[in-house]
Scaffold this motif. Structure first.
Motif, mmCIF file in Angstrom:
data_model
loop_
_atom_site.group_PDB
_atom_site.id
_atom_site.type_symbol
_atom_site.label_atom_id
_atom_site.label_comp_id
_atom_site.label_asym_id
_atom_site.label_seq_id
_atom_site.Cartn_x
_atom_site.Cartn_y
_atom_site.Cartn_z
ATOM 1 N N UNK A 121 -1.620 -2.425 3.753
ATOM 2 C CA UNK A 121 -1.803 -1.121 3.118
ATOM 3 C C UNK A 121 -0.540 -0.671 2.405
ATOM 4 N N UNK B 149 -1.582 6.304 3.253
ATOM 5 C CA UNK B 149 -0.966 5.571 4.351
ATOM 6 C C UNK B 149 0.529 5.856 4.392
ATOM 7 N N UNK C 156 1.138 7.563 11.559
ATOM 8 C CA UNK C 156 1.185 6.121 11.771
ATOM 9 C C UNK C 156 2.642 5.731 11.954
ATOM 10 N N UNK D 261 -5.848 -5.978 5.861
ATOM 11 C CA UNK D 261 -5.240 -5.418 4.645
ATOM 12 C C UNK D 261 -3.777 -5.089 4.860
ATOM 13 N N UNK E 55 -28.553 2.728 1.164
ATOM 14 C CA UNK E 55 -27.357 2.015 1.628
ATOM 15 C C UNK E 55 -27.644 0.643 2.223
ATOM 16 N N UNK E 56 -28.723 0.582 3.021
ATOM 17 C CA UNK E 56 -28.998 -0.661 3.737
ATOM 18 C C UNK E 56 -29.836 -1.643 2.922
ATOM 19 N N UNK E 57 -30.213 -1.263 1.723
ATOM 20 C CA UNK E 57 -30.916 -2.198 0.855
ATOM 21 C C UNK E 57 -29.890 -3.132 0.205
ATOM 22 N N UNK F 137 -24.149 -0.985 0.907
ATOM 23 C CA UNK F 137 -23.105 -0.173 1.527
ATOM 24 C C UNK F 137 -21.778 -0.918 1.618
ATOM 25 N N UNK F 138 -21.792 -2.242 1.461
ATOM 26 C CA UNK F 138 -20.535 -2.992 1.505
ATOM 27 C C UNK F 138 -19.759 -2.945 0.191
ATOM 28 N N UNK G 198 -2.988 -3.172 8.295
ATOM 29 C CA UNK G 198 -4.196 -2.924 9.085
ATOM 30 C C UNK G 198 -4.948 -4.236 9.141
ATOM 31 N N UNK G 199 -5.836 -4.369 10.118
ATOM 32 C CA UNK G 199 -6.580 -5.638 10.192
ATOM 33 C C UNK G 199 -7.167 -6.014 8.827
ATOM 34 N N UNK H 249 -7.109 3.901 -2.285
ATOM 35 C CA UNK H 249 -6.824 2.649 -1.605
ATOM 36 C C UNK H 249 -5.538 1.988 -2.063
ATOM 37 N N UNK I 288 -24.493 8.119 -2.726
ATOM 38 C CA UNK I 288 -24.917 7.463 -1.489
ATOM 39 C C UNK I 288 -26.173 8.107 -0.920
#
Lengths: 515, 359
Positions: free
Chosen positions: A28, A54, A63, A26, A361-363, A413-414, A23-24, A49, A355
């Protein structure tokens, strides 16, 4: 060609060779080899992960592999869609059920299939077949029951029946036990063994080590898109499998000194008496819960989800109104206290939904680390934030709790789930709380981070912190708790000493059967 | 390599609003065609009207000033997760309060008149926004409804005061009875920045306020809490932040900024309180804020751009004789394109993240 008792051809061997899927950004699946034979239960084990899903998605035609080959009974096959895979005798049971709640079991099974009576439904025939299959595989379900009336365990049986009805000779089960009670797991394993004896090939995807050891004949461990080991399950220990999953030795059982005997005048850290709380639908979610936790003690709360655990945590953190009963923290009545009053009283909390309730999340990472403490020194003075003190302390916390983040300014969130949980842990424990209300601390968190979180909780226990540990993971409860209480329909069925708490006993209590 | 990519993404997302404006103008060109007007002439007039002379440029900044102030308030509200549609009403009460204060103290020194006048405007706007905030916090009343209704109340209040207690005595004497207050004492007028133009010191006030709002939102406890509440009310509540209080404060501060816009309009432009002082800034300020990505410093160029659109469109209307409704339509198109382009950019970012996560 050998036939299965369902009348379909056996899949003697499925072999996936050199499967690579990119995948872009990674890789998988990286040259994965995997095989399963008729009559075998082959466990596929790995962290989130690692590439299990996959791999299975390629088997099921969702896929297309970038490289590699899928061979059924020795012949290379290409699956361009799930219907190709189904035709070849491959079935898949997803973690989330794909059933229509308003339809009956028979209707769900027949859904999307051609009827033997042309445009007219042949539900009687379908029902009869469901009963035959159910008989053979211990999958007892009423064909005319509507799906919404069924328990989760029964719905799962319908999913399996559906796959068998469609002629699956090979069945891939994605985390099938996640939603089941220990009793239901036992029943479910009987079904799987029966299917294997009949010559079905089964792929069992899980991260629950004891279940893998229990049910599978062989196990394949994946890590970072690669297969790291394939071996017979017999003789494997949980520690060995965990080590293979993570790539370093992992402790699953912890040494912990016993809780010291109570002093005569000791005040419990948390005392709950006859707690009543309403649930979201207005019905009583807690119906008279009483418990007490001493300094340096971890009280585990076991139970099938939805029996009041969430409401208990919310009531104890001030998010849900208590309708009856008392809550005392360090001897102080905090029954109706606000979250800020509880924080001031030395209580910390790790929320179930990290979450939603745990972080913004955006902090940035550092903004989330000061979510409670930003209002006083050293983080603010005269209403202004003291950026230097914040950066200094947050950098230390991130390091202390090995939160993996590119920078303190990175949006939270990242981060991965495990690192977000470590961030919350760092924030909540840095305050040196005397009481921690901790819900599902390692749900969805990989083994490495789980082990870390457990060690930190035990460290605080040593320091004297009292912990209420709500978890659906029995292994976690057994590894950490000093006592385990079992919750059922808003009440505590029993509170067991850790030494008396066996999975079997807990399972019965979780199903509402008094010991 | 990665850095360059990030830089590219960033500049793309900063450029998007401008591309959106261009697209809106392109669609506007179709409407101009339909009216048998040459779009090139029309847009030529628009550009000339906005940038053709020093006077025009000054006029752009005069229009940008209230837009920026209202936009700053909108930034605070949106960051706090509440929506303030009450800018119009807050401008009106701010202007009323400023006019009343300066008219009551005709002999006071300039500094008292200016500072006091602006403080009165901020106070009045703050009360107007704060009422909506208190109703939301206490009774859970939807702030969109209350702020809109407070607009009507403010308009009628101005109507009453300007035809009654505050009416210009000269109007009564002449019998013309125009609904406007007396002229404010000259000492209370905001000084001109460029002679022979209308540009006044209010523009500087607005830019200073942009910096103040930036500091408020990112460097103070209050701003931190407003942002926390706006981004995730549940987590804020869990962390012990009193969510309703900070939502109410966000609305109040939003009103303070709009109230200040009203002050600056009467002190800098009209020099008296009259009908129509709000001039739609209460609504177009929302667009300016969105255009500036709800960042107080981003609101500065955004309001300048909208100011130039307002001024240029005026000129265009006169030059090519298009109905004024077309100008409104053009503004509406810009809003539509800007807001939806923002959604597109966000979607794109989400998709990219989803692709990265799919492993």
């Amino acid at each position: 060609m050998t036939l299965l008792p369902t009348g379909r051809a056996r899949i003697d061997e499925l072999r996936m060779v050199g499967i690579t899927k990119r995948f872009p950004g990674v890789l998988a699946n990286d040259g994965v080899d995997f095989d399963v034979r008729a009559g075998e239960i082959h466990a596929l084990l790995g962290e989130n992960g690692a590439g299990k899903s996959t791999l299975m998605r390629q088997l099921y035609g969702l896929y297309k592999p970038d490289a590699g080959e899928i061979r059924l009974n020795g012949a290379a096959r290409r699956f361009n869609s799930p219907s190709d895979a189904i035709h070849a005798g491959i079935g898949m049971i997803h973690q989330h059920f794909m059933l229509v709640p308003a339809l009956t079991v028979a209707e769900n099974v027949a859904l999307g299939l051609a009827s033997s009576r042309g445009p007219l439904l042949d539900l009687d025939r379908v029902s009869k077949r469901i009963e035959e299959l159910g008989e053979r595989y211990h999958l007892k379900v009423q064909p005319d029951a509507q799906v919404w009336q069924l328990s989760v365990g029964e719905q799962q049986r319908v999913e399996i029946l559906k796959a068998l009805y469609r002629g699956a000779a090979l069945l891939a089960l994605d985390e099938p036990t996640a939603v089941l009670t220990p009793q239901e797991v036992g029943e479910f394993f009987k079904v799987l063994r029966r299917m294997a004896e009949d010559g079905h090939a089964l792929i069992f995807i899980s991260h629950k080590l004891h279940e893998v050891i229990d049910i599978s004949h062989r196990v394949t461990v994946m890590r970072d898109g690669k297969v790291v080991a394939t071996h017979p399950t017999a003789g494997s220990t949980r520690e060995r499998l965990a080590g293979e999953m993570v790539g370093r030795p992992i402790l699953l059982e912890y040494d912990k000194p016993p809780v010291p005997a109570a002093a005569a005048n000791e005040v419990p850290r948390l005392e709950v008496e006859d707690l009543h709380v309403r649930g979201d639908r207005g019905r009583d979610a807690l119906r008279g819960v009483s418990l007490s936790i001493r300094s340096g003690e971890i009280l585990g709360i076991a139970g099938v989800s939805g029996n009041g655990q969430r409401e208990l945590a919310e009531a104890l953190t001030g998010l849900r109104r208590v309708t009856r009963g008392r809550v005392r923290v360090n001897g102080r009545d905090l029954t109706h206290a606000t979250p800020q009053q509880r924080i001031a009283a030395g209580q910390s909390a790790i929320p179930e939904e990290r979450m939603k309730d745990g972080v913004v999340r955006d902090f940035s990472v550092s903004e989330n680390l000061i979510l409670q403490d930003h209002g006083h020194a050293p983080y603010s003075r005269a209403g202004f934030l003291n950026t230097r003190a914040i950066t200094r302390d947050c950098a230390a916390l991130v390091k202390d709790y090995s939160v993996k983040t590119p920078a303190l300014e990175t949006p939270t969130k990242n981060l991965s789930g495990g690192n977000i949980q470590k961030l919350i842990l760092a924030r909540e424990l840095a305050r040196k709380p005397t009481l921690l209300i901790c819900a599902q601390p390692t749900r969805g968190v990989d083994i490495g981070a789980s082990e870390y979180i457990h060690q930190r909780l035990l460290e605080q226990r040593q320091r004297g912190m009292a912990t209420l540990l709500i978890s659906e993971d029995l292994d976690e409860l057994m590894a950490l708790s000093d006592r385990i209480a079992v919750m059922y329909e808003g009440r505590l069925m029993a509170v067991l000493d850790r030494a008396d708490a066996t999975p079997a006993k807990l399972g019965l209590l979780m199903a509402g059967v008094a010991a | 390599m990665q850095r360059a990519k990030v830089l590219f993404e960033r500049s793309l997302s900063a450029l998007t609003p401008f591309l959106a404006v261009l697209l809106a103008l392109a669609v506007g060109a179709i409407m101009l065609f339909a009216l048998k007007v040459d779009p090139i002439t029309a847009y030529g007039a628009l550009i000339e009207g906005a940038f053709g002379s020093p006077f025009a440029l000054a006029q752009v900044l005069v229009k940008a000033t209230p837009l920026l102030l209202v936009g700053l308030g909108i930034c605070i509200a949106f960051r706090g997760g509440v929506i303030n549609i009450g800018g119009e009403g807050q401008i009106i009460v701010g202007a009323l309060a400023t006019a009343a204060f300066t008219l009551a103290l005709p002999q006071a020194p300039a500094i008292v008149l200016l500072v006091g006048g602006m403080l009165c405007g901020m106070l009045a706007g703050g009360i107007w926004g704060g009422i909506a905030g208190a109703l939301k916090a206490r009774f859970g009343v939807n702030e969109i409804l209350t702020t809109i209704m407070m607009n009507a109340i403010a308009a009628q209040l101005a109507n009453f005061l300007l035809r009654g207690p505050m009416i210009d005595p000269i109007e009564v004497k002449n019998g013309t009875m125009l609904a406007q207050s007396a002229r404010l004492p000259e000492l209370s007028w905001l000084p001109k920045l460029v002679p022979q133009t209308l540009l006044h010191a209010g523009a500087i006030v607005a830019v200073i306020m942009a910096v103040v709002v930036y500091i408020l939102l990112w460097r103070t406890v209050l701003g931190y809490r407003i942002r926390a509440v706006g981004l995730n009310a549940e987590a804020a509540r869990f962390a012990g932040i009193r969510v309703p209080v900070y939502q109410a404060l966000a609305l109040l501060l939003s009103g303070v900024m709009a109230g200040l816009a009203g002050s600056v309009e009467v002190l800098g432009v009209s020099h008296r309180m009259m009908d129509g002082v709000s001039g739609g800034y209460g609504f177009s300020g929302i667009v300016a804020a969105l255009f500036g990505k709800l960042h107080p410093l981003g609101a500065i160029p955004a309001s300048a751009l909208f100011g130039s659109l307002l001024v240029g469109a005026d000129k265009m209307q006169r030059a090519v004789q298009v109905p004024s409704a077309l100008i409104d339509a053009l503004n509406g198109l810009v809003v539509l394109f800007v807001v939806s382009s923002d959604i597109l950019v966000r979607r794109r970012a989400q998709r990219r993240k989803a692709a990265e996560r799919k492993s």
